[in-house]
Structure formats: C-alpha cells, structure tokens
Design a protein around this motif. Structure first.
Motif, short mmCIF file in Angstrom:
data_model
loop_
_atom_site.label_atom_id
_atom_site.label_comp_id
_atom_site.label_asym_id
_atom_site.label_seq_id
_atom_site.Cartn_x
_atom_site.Cartn_y
_atom_site.Cartn_z
N ARG A 1 28.76 -80.86 3.66
CA ARG A 1 29.26 -81.75 3.69
C ARG A 1 29.28 -82.90 2.67
O ARG A 1 29.88 -83.79 2.90
CB ARG A 1 27.97 -82.53 4.99
N ASP B 1 32.51 -82.50 1.15
CA ASP B 1 33.50 -83.39 1.34
C ASP B 1 32.46 -84.35 1.05
O ASP B 1 33.75 -85.71 1.07
CB ASP B 1 33.36 -83.55 3.18
N ARG B 2 31.79 -85.46 1.12
CA ARG B 2 31.21 -86.90 0.64
C ARG B 2 31.82 -87.63 -0.81
O ARG B 2 32.50 -87.88 -1.03
CB ARG B 2 29.14 -87.02 0.15
N ALA C 1 34.55 -85.39 -2.44
CA ALA C 1 35.94 -85.43 -2.37
C ALA C 1 36.21 -86.68 -1.58
O ALA C 1 37.71 -87.35 -2.32
CB ALA C 1 36.47 -84.73 -1.59
N ALA C 2 36.12 -87.50 -1.03
CA ALA C 2 36.24 -88.39 0.02
C ALA C 2 35.94 -89.81 -1.34
O ALA C 2 37.51 -90.36 -1.35
CB ALA C 2 36.03 -88.72 1.29
N ARG C 3 35.11 -89.53 -1.88
CA ARG C 3 34.84 -90.35 -3.07
C ARG C 3 36.31 -90.48 -4.34
O ARG C 3 36.16 -91.70 -4.43
CB ARG C 3 33.50 -90.57 -3.68
N THR C 4 36.18 -89.38 -4.10
CA THR C 4 37.10 -89.49 -4.95
C THR C 4 38.67 -89.20 -4.88
O THR C 4 39.60 -89.46 -5.71
CB THR C 4 37.06 -87.53 -6.12
N ALA C 5 39.43 -89.52 -3.71
CA ALA C 5 40.56 -89.37 -2.81
C ALA C 5 40.88 -90.82 -2.82
O ALA C 5 42.25 -91.28 -4.00
CB ALA C 5 40.10 -89.31 -1.53
N SER C 6 40.44 -92.25 -3.76
CA SER C 6 40.97 -93.20 -3.61
C SER C 6 41.10 -93.33 -5.54
O SER C 6 42.58 -93.46 -5.69
CB SER C 6 39.51 -93.97 -3.93
N ARG D 1 44.45 -91.29 -5.44
CA ARG D 1 46.12 -91.62 -4.65
C ARG D 1 47.38 -92.01 -6.06
O ARG D 1 48.06 -91.83 -5.97
CB ARG D 1 45.82 -92.67 -4.19
#
Length: 79
Positions: free
Chosen positions: A60, A63-64, A66-71, A74
């Motif tokens: 988890r 995942d947190r 990864a989501a923070r880094t995704a932006s 891009r």
C-alpha cells in the motif's frame, strides 16, 4: 494466493530526454528508499515483522509513493 509486486522502468535506452529521465529515476527511487526506511523505523522500532500484514502495508505504501510520483513522470512520457 501470493502476489508479487515488481517495479519496471521503460528507459527507451538513450533515446529521448535521457538526462531528464535519469535525474528523475535517481531522485524518485532514492527518495522512496529513504521515505520507506523512515516509515518502517517509525512503525516498527525493533524491526518490521516479515509477515503478510507488513507486506500488505508495504504494498500500500508503494502504491502511495507511485501515485505521488506519477504526476511528475507524465511530462517525460509525453516527450
């Protein structure tokens, strides 16, 4: 059922904005390592248990991160 999480990186070899990607990779993975280590030490001062609950927490938290880094990645994916 056991699950395995894997981190993969499509580096495009040396085509595209390599310097920007390399910098982002080093920065991102380096900060993840330090942040996860700090969170593990805070939650389990005597060391983490090597059990399903800890591994679920680790997934988890991954995942947190990864989501923070995704932006921030891009822009590189578009280039």
């Amino acid at each position: 059922m056991n699950r395995l999480r894997v981190l993969t990186l499509n580096l495009w070899n040396r085509k595209g904005p390599w310097d920007a990607r390399l910098s982002l990779i080093r920065e991102g993975l380096g900060s993840w390592d330090l942040e996860l280590a700090d969170r593990i030490r805070a939650g389990w001062p005597d060391g983490p248990p090597r059990n399903q609950d800890f591994l679920a927490w680790l997934g988890r938290d991954y995942d947190r991160l990864a989501a923070r880094t995704a932006s921030s990645t891009r822009a590189l994916r578009a280039g």
